[in-house]
Design an enzyme around this catalytic site. Structure first.
Site, mmCIF file in Angstrom:
data_model
loop_
_atom_site.group_PDB
_atom_site.id
_atom_site.type_symbol
_atom_site.label_atom_id
_atom_site.label_comp_id
_atom_site.label_asym_id
_atom_site.label_seq_id
_atom_site.Cartn_x
_atom_site.Cartn_y
_atom_site.Cartn_z
ATOM 1 N N LYS A 1 11.842 53.118 21.700
ATOM 2 C CA LYS A 1 13.187 53.168 22.273
ATOM 3 C C LYS A 1 14.163 52.439 21.356
ATOM 4 O O LYS A 1 13.786 51.466 20.694
ATOM 5 C CB LYS A 1 13.208 52.429 23.620
ATOM 6 C CG LYS A 1 12.643 53.198 24.794
ATOM 7 C CD LYS A 1 12.796 52.400 26.078
ATOM 8 C CE LYS A 1 12.136 53.086 27.259
ATOM 9 N NZ LYS A 1 12.746 54.356 27.638
ATOM 10 N N ARG B 1 4.648 59.164 33.573
ATOM 11 C CA ARG B 1 4.003 60.355 34.145
ATOM 12 C C ARG B 1 2.542 60.449 33.721
ATOM 13 O O ARG B 1 1.729 61.032 34.424
ATOM 14 C CB ARG B 1 4.797 61.619 33.775
ATOM 15 C CG ARG B 1 4.807 61.957 32.331
ATOM 16 C CD ARG B 1 5.887 62.979 31.972
ATOM 17 N NE ARG B 1 7.225 62.386 31.949
ATOM 18 C CZ ARG B 1 8.341 63.058 31.674
ATOM 19 N NH1 ARG B 1 8.293 64.352 31.432
ATOM 20 N NH2 ARG B 1 9.507 62.454 31.652
ATOM 21 N N ASP C 1 7.077 57.896 24.971
ATOM 22 C CA ASP C 1 7.995 57.221 25.900
ATOM 23 C C ASP C 1 7.969 57.879 27.284
ATOM 24 O O ASP C 1 8.477 57.323 28.248
ATOM 25 C CB ASP C 1 9.416 57.232 25.319
ATOM 26 C CG ASP C 1 10.339 56.242 26.013
ATOM 27 O OD1 ASP C 1 9.829 55.394 26.769
ATOM 28 O OD2 ASP C 1 11.562 56.315 25.783
ATOM 29 N N LYS D 1 4.749 53.140 39.995
ATOM 30 C CA LYS D 1 4.643 53.085 38.530
ATOM 31 C C LYS D 1 4.646 51.617 38.117
ATOM 32 O O LYS D 1 5.522 50.854 38.511
ATOM 33 C CB LYS D 1 5.814 53.835 37.876
ATOM 34 C CG LYS D 1 5.880 53.668 36.352
ATOM 35 C CD LYS D 1 6.977 54.528 35.695
ATOM 36 C CE LYS D 1 7.181 54.157 34.227
ATOM 37 N NZ LYS D 1 8.249 54.945 33.567
HETATM 38 N N1 BES Z 1 10.975 54.030 31.905
HETATM 39 C C1 BES Z 1 11.660 55.125 31.361
HETATM 40 C C2 BES Z 1 12.730 55.706 32.254
HETATM 41 C C3 BES Z 1 13.910 54.806 32.561
HETATM 42 C C4 BES Z 1 15.059 54.885 31.797
HETATM 43 C C5 BES Z 1 13.876 53.964 33.629
HETATM 44 C C6 BES Z 1 16.132 54.078 32.094
HETATM 45 C C7 BES Z 1 14.951 53.158 33.930
HETATM 46 C C8 BES Z 1 16.087 53.225 33.172
HETATM 47 C C9 BES Z 1 10.677 56.258 31.048
HETATM 48 O O1 BES Z 1 9.381 55.884 30.746
HETATM 49 C C10 BES Z 1 11.203 57.005 29.870
HETATM 50 O O2 BES Z 1 11.340 56.413 28.852
HETATM 51 N N2 BES Z 1 11.511 58.267 30.056
HETATM 52 C C11 BES Z 1 12.049 59.069 29.016
HETATM 53 C C12 BES Z 1 11.448 60.445 29.130
HETATM 54 C C13 BES Z 1 11.731 61.321 27.946
HETATM 55 C C14 BES Z 1 10.996 60.811 26.730
HETATM 56 C C15 BES Z 1 11.300 62.724 28.278
HETATM 57 C C16 BES Z 1 13.556 59.124 29.187
HETATM 58 O O3 BES Z 1 14.033 59.163 30.317
HETATM 59 O O4 BES Z 1 14.256 59.089 28.188
HETATM 60 ZN ZN ZN Z 2 8.773 54.036 31.533
HETATM 61 ZN ZN ZN Z 3 9.146 55.425 28.653
#
Ligand code: BES
Ligand code: ZN
Ligand code: ZN
Length: 496
Positions: free
Chosen positions: A276, A350, A346, A264
């Protein structure tokens, strides 16, 4: 750090400090340092009530030895060191503790019998990986660099009969650590510097230095031609155009065997319009840690010389909010034809992976795909900050990744992919939705989403959201990027 081995008598080794690892039988073991020195050590250590337990340390000055300052590190414990991960952390902590102004050259004396669960090669590689990685610093942006306590040389003692085995471990460890440090540096560099173009440039640099690696960079119009609309969707809010990076390693031998490594590569994740909160964004430069790991692997792949074809794929994008950004409610058609309802911008990793995994299946037809992604915060809720989640649709690949992680000293844990949870990512108006309908089990539903794009190809997914970045240093880990996944992948290439 210069690393060398010596078989000369420990009492004759010249260094600024000698670290001697000992167990319960420490009285006997210190004799290796020479009779006179041993007597002095025993006197002081007894006064200090030293018993050889793990965590106990005695520091003493010896007139009779060439190295005047000696530190005894206890190693014995009822709860034996069980994994290579733990062993590397043990040595990492030990070497870190020896750092002090003016100490340039450290000698290490370890009797491999103290760690009977591990092979001699593994003990020596763990010393070296622990030492190099625990003393790694990223001070590029410090106006005053403090190198006064930097260890410049590590001299490891072994008895002659173990020399060859020690050598194997030392050489392997230096290669593994080098790849890991490349990944750490990429993660630590600020996100305005590390944009998609920077990752592409880095890949080209790797190809320049490795004759058996070739690199192709696909620009936005080529990404469009390939039908990777999901990548384009994520990138559309950013002023930095996406780069789809492909690295190919060809072995000397002729073989059809092929593995694809996917990382990724979100160079900064703001969340997009599903923005965020500020505190969650602080470390989001790390969202390309999967890509950094793949680059770390390719940077040293020639030194490992695996006997199979290895393809590295990275869709490098930046996830930004803007007037052009992807909106919740948008529908994207991925390269494999599946449609994705985007409900949260966010959950962008994926989306990019959907296309890259499709590309891997359609264009590469590999024997296996392994992806590394800082994919979900939910993975950290499940396993904490230091453990990687391992998902797979294929038992034999799953076991190979599991075994390789253990041998490389990376902490992974197997996660389930229940078919019953598929309904949670069903969309009313497209084939899949990019977030679950519930807030529970988010790491699992993310993995189930990815599975839609690999179909039957053996595939393993490593969610490294926790261990990719270290906020509180310990063992072999320093603040910032950890290089998580590099050593696991290198070991997997050897085991595949
Ligand atoms: N990059 C983040 C995941 C992440 C969070 C990596 C903390 C490292 C530390 C990812 O793109 C993300 O934001 N995922 C969301 C998914 C949700 C919107 C379903 C998450 O984990 O909140
Ligand atoms: Zn991310
Ligand atoms: Zn994200």
């Amino acid at each position: 750090m210069k690393i060398s081995l010596t078989v000369s008598d420990p009492s004759k080794i010249e260094a600024d400090l000698m670290v001697v690892f000992v167990g319960k039988d420490w009285l006997k073991e210190v004799e290796s340092i020479g009779k006179g020195a041993a007597r002095s050590i025993i006197d002081v250590a007894k006064l200090e009530m030293f018993s050889g337990k793990r965590g106990e340390i005695v520091s003493l000055d010896i007139i009779e030895a060439k190295t005047k300052r000696i530190v005894l590190f206890g190693t014995s414990d009822e709860r034996k060191i069980e994994s290579i991960y733990e062993l590397q952390n043990f040595f990492g902590d030990a070497v870190r503790k020896t750092q002090k102004k003016g100490r340039k050259k450290i000698a290490i004396v370890v009797n491999p019998n103290l760690f009977e669960n591990f092979k001699v090669e593994v003990i020596s590689s763990s010393i070296v990986e622990g030492a190099i990685l625990s003393t790694y610093t990223y001070d590029k942006y410090k106006s005053k660099k403090d190198s006064s306590s930097k260890i410049e040389e590590l001299l490891i003692y072994t008895k002659p009969s173990n020399l060859a085995k020690f050598e194997v471990g030392v050489n392997k460890a230096q290669i593994y650590a080098k790849g890991t440090i490349l990944a750490r540096n990429l993660v630590n560099e600020p996100p305005t510097v590390v944009d998609p173009a920077y990752l592409a440039k880095n890949a080209l640099e790797i190809a320049k230095n490795n004759k058996s690696v070739t690199v192709t960079i696909f620009e936005r119009d080529e990404i469009k031609k390939l039908g990777m609309n999901s990548v384009l969707g994520v990138a559309q809010g950013s002023d930095s155009p996406p780069k789809f990076i492909k690295l190919v390693y060809k072995p000397k031998n002729v073989t059809e065997k092929k593995i694809v490594l996917v990382g990724k590569g979100i160079t900064f994740d703001t969340g997009g319009l599903s923005l965020k909160p500020a505190s969650s964004m602080e470390t989001m430069k790390m969202d390309m840690a999967g890509a950094a790991a793949v680059l770390g692997v390719f940077s040293v792949i020639e030194k490992i010389r695996p006997s199979l074809n290895v393809v590295g794929l990275i869709a490098a994008c930046e996830n930004m909010p803007s007037g052009k950004a992807l909106r919740p409610g948008d529908i994207l058609t991925a390269m494999n034809g599946k449609t994705i309802e985007v409900l949260n911008t966010d959950a962008e990793g994926r989306l990019t992976l959907a296309d890259v995994l499709s590309y891997a299946v359609i264009k590469e037809k590999p024997d296996a795909i392994v992806d590394l992604a800082t994919l979900t915060g939910a993975m950290m809720v499940a396993l904490g900050e230091d453990i990687t989640g391992l998902f797979s649709n294929n038992n034999s690949l799953l076991n190979n990744v599991w075994k390789s992680a253990g041998e490389a000293g990376e902490y992974v844990w197997k996660m389930p992919m229940p078919i019953e949870y598929k309904k949670l990512i069903k969309s009313q108006i497209a084939d899949v939705r990019n977030i679950s309908t519930t807030r529970y089990g988010g790491a699992i539903t993310a993995a189930l989403f990815l599975e839609e794009f690999v179909e039957k190809t053996p595939w393993a997914h490593l969610d490294i959201a926790g261990p990719a970045f270290c906020e509180k240093p310990f063992g072999q880990f320093t603040y910032g990027g950890t290089g998580c996944g590099v050593r696991l992948l290198l070991k997997l290439l050897e085991n595949f």
